[in-house]
Write a protein that holds these residues in place. Structure first.
Motif, mmCIF file in Angstrom:
data_model
loop_
_atom_site.group_PDB
_atom_site.id
_atom_site.type_symbol
_atom_site.label_atom_id
_atom_site.label_comp_id
_atom_site.label_asym_id
_atom_site.label_seq_id
_atom_site.Cartn_x
_atom_site.Cartn_y
_atom_site.Cartn_z
ATOM 1 N N SER A 407 0.898 -1.305 0.040
ATOM 2 C CA SER A 407 0.027 0.024 -0.102
ATOM 3 C C SER A 407 0.893 1.262 0.093
ATOM 4 O O SER A 407 2.147 1.373 0.555
ATOM 5 C CB SER A 407 -0.785 0.081 1.285
ATOM 6 O OG SER A 407 -1.464 1.362 1.198
ATOM 7 N N ARG A 409 -0.847 3.791 0.696
ATOM 8 C CA ARG A 409 -1.744 4.855 1.308
ATOM 9 C C ARG A 409 -1.898 4.534 2.989
ATOM 10 O O ARG A 409 -2.115 5.366 3.751
ATOM 11 C CB ARG A 409 -3.239 4.390 0.895
ATOM 12 C CG ARG A 409 -4.434 5.386 1.296
ATOM 13 C CD ARG A 409 -5.776 4.958 0.944
ATOM 14 N NE ARG A 409 -6.921 5.561 1.050
ATOM 15 C CZ ARG A 409 -8.180 5.564 0.738
ATOM 16 N NH1 ARG A 409 -8.326 4.281 0.222
ATOM 17 N NH2 ARG A 409 -9.037 6.462 1.307
ATOM 18 N N GLU A 496 -6.957 1.228 -4.129
ATOM 19 C CA GLU A 496 -6.006 2.569 -3.793
ATOM 20 C C GLU A 496 -6.181 3.412 -5.148
ATOM 21 O O GLU A 496 -6.486 4.568 -5.018
ATOM 22 C CB GLU A 496 -4.817 2.144 -3.467
ATOM 23 C CG GLU A 496 -4.756 2.041 -1.882
ATOM 24 C CD GLU A 496 -3.206 1.941 -1.562
ATOM 25 O OE1 GLU A 496 -2.524 2.143 -2.012
ATOM 26 O OE2 GLU A 496 -3.137 1.436 -0.379
#
Length: 502
Positions: A407, A409, A496
């Motif tokens: 990720s 994020r 995402e």
């Protein structure tokens, strides 16, 4: 004449025979009561001997596998334990014990499961990663049901005290000292131990004991934690707030103040009580007290300092250390904790506070804690609770990291592998909680809202005195809860590129 004489002789012999027979019958009749009594006596003796042998035999059986007065309780416990609840819930003795389905449910289902036997899953149900219920250890105790089971008699410890001498089991105190010595996580020699209704009750008892009691001229003690901190410290201190103490959020501010004070400043009127959680809840860090001043004291919350959650690097030797059964064995509902205290005056003040507050911890809780610790200490074969706990938490942390690592994020707290004196090897991290951070500073300041929108329930950073870009995710709940959490996170991270600010 001769024939006549013979007839007379024969007649006389018959008469004599009849008379002898009648006399014998009369004697026998007279002896019947004696014979009857003799037969009865022999019969009673035989019955008595048989009964005595039977009692001895029954006693021997009762001392072995055969149950006596406990039979009914054992049958009930076995019957309830046999209810599988489809592997997604549990039946308990204090649940509704029903036979017919229409009378109501028996199983208490895990989050997101429902049905008479918890056989149905709710696809839209949010992942529950909020509370710290340590249910990850439940499978271990189910595998060790025989050794960990305990029957409490109706007359068990009905008194307020143990042998009219106090509220604490001396046997349990000895087992606690033995447990710490085996694990090597705390020094107890030469120290006092005090019991509480969970470690939560001991927090306020320690704050009360360390606050000034001698005169009203002293300023109230300032209770400060290290951010991020367990929210109960603030909630409890403010709820029970006395004139002797008050809560302030950040020890860093006070550390700077104390460092700027000179020795001739009037700082002797300031009493600082720093609460240090190590390993920390929520981020798993091994914290140390920051405030270095003669008027600063520390309370160390060590409830997570067990091999399931962290490497045991050394036996800690702090002035006040708090532990709990919930983090050692997973039995949070038993509400049992203990403090290891160095100073006798502090111990006396804590004891008095707890005595007035609750008159001691439940005897049933102490008995259960004693029995569970004996199972752990005396277990010589198979997987220990520490082996099972560490393996489970390590695997959960690795799976979570695998998902979050891709990720851009989100991120997790950094924890390093360390050498553990208990396992005698370098062990990977296995924290109780994930301290998740949202990396998009401008558009995602409220990380909890981001997760809530993705059907994941955690606890916001502000709950722990920190920024809301953080969220605590519990990793200690049931396997169902953890699997649902991973599933929701995978979906969230896979989206995402198209995600927008909330």
């Amino acid at each position: 004449m001769l024939g006549h004489n013979n007839n007379n002789n024969n007649k006389r012999e018959k008469e004599l025979l009849i008379r002898d027979h009648m006399e014998n019958n009369n004697k026998a009749t007279k002896n019947l009561p004696i014979l009857f009594l003799l037969v009865c006596s022999l019969t009673l003796n035989v019955l008595f001997m048989f009964k005595r042998v039977r009692v001895v035999f029954d006693d021997e059986k009762s001392s072995g596998d055969e149950l006596s007065w406990s039979r009914r309780a054992a049958r009930e416990a076995e019957r309830v334990a046999a209810i599988s609840c489809s592997g997604h819930g549990r039946a308990y003795i204090d649940s509704s014990l029903v036979v017919e389905e229409e009378e109501g449910p028996v199983c208490e289902c895990n989050s997101c499961y429902w049905g008479f036997h918890c056989e149905n899953f709710l696809p839209s149900c949010p992942a529950n990663a909020q509370s710290g219920d340590p249910l990850f250890l439940e499978p271990f105790w189910m595998e060790n049901a025989g050794s960990s089971a305990m029957l409490v008699a109706g007359w068990h410890r009905m008194s307020y005290t143990f042998n009219q001498s106090g509220f604490m089991s001396k046997q349990l105190e000895a087992r606690i000292r033995q447990m710490h010595a085996i694990v090597g996580n705390a020094v107890t020699e030469g120290k006092y131990i005090i019991f509480g209704t969970g470690s939560a009750q001991l927090i306020n008892a320690a704050v009360h004991a360390l606050s000034p009691h001698n005169n009203s001229s002293n300023s109230p003690s300032i209770v400060v934690p290290i951010i991020p901190y367990y929210p109960l410290y603030k909630l409890q201190t403010e709820y029970f707030q006395e004139v002797n103490y008050k809560f302030e959020d950040d020890s860093t501010l006070w550390m700077n103040k104390m460092n700027n004070y000179s020795n001739d400043n009037n700082t002797n009127t300031i009493n600082l009580i720093e609460i240090v959680t190590s390993p920390n809840n929520p981020d798993g860090q091994l914290n140390r007290a920051r405030l270095q001043h003669p008027m600063a004291k520390a309370i160390y919350d060590r409830v997570y300092y067990w091999p399931h959650f962290t490497a045991i690097s050394t036996p800690v030797d702090d002035d006040i250390m708090l532990f709990s059964l919930s983090k050692l064995t997973g039995h949070a509902g038993s509400r049992f904790g203990w403090a290891v205290v160095k100073d006798e005056t502090v111990f006396t003040r804590m004891s008095k506070h707890l005595s007035v507050n609750t008159m001691g911890a439940s005897h049933e809780s102490q008995l259960r804690a004693l029995h569970l610790m004996e199972v752990i200490i005396e277990g010589k074969e198979g997987e220990t609770v520490f082996d099972f706990g560490y393996k489970t938490m390590r695997n959960r942390w690795e799976k979570l990291n695998e998902i979050i690592s891709v990720s851009k994020r989100f991120s997790l707290q950094k924890l390093e592998s360390q050498y553990c004196n208990f396992f005698h090897k370098i062990r990977a991290p296995s924290p109780a909680y994930a301290w998740l951070k949202c990396l998009r500073k401008e558009e995602e300041k409220d990380c909890s809202a981001v997760l809530t929108a993705a059907n994941i329930n955690g606890r916001s950073g502000s709950t722990y005195g920190d920024e809301d870009k953080y969220v605590r995710l519990s990793l200690v709940r049931t396997q169902d809860d953890f699997d649902n959490l991973l599933s929701r996170l995978k979906i969230l991270i896979s989206e995402e590129d198209s995600a927008k600010s909330i």
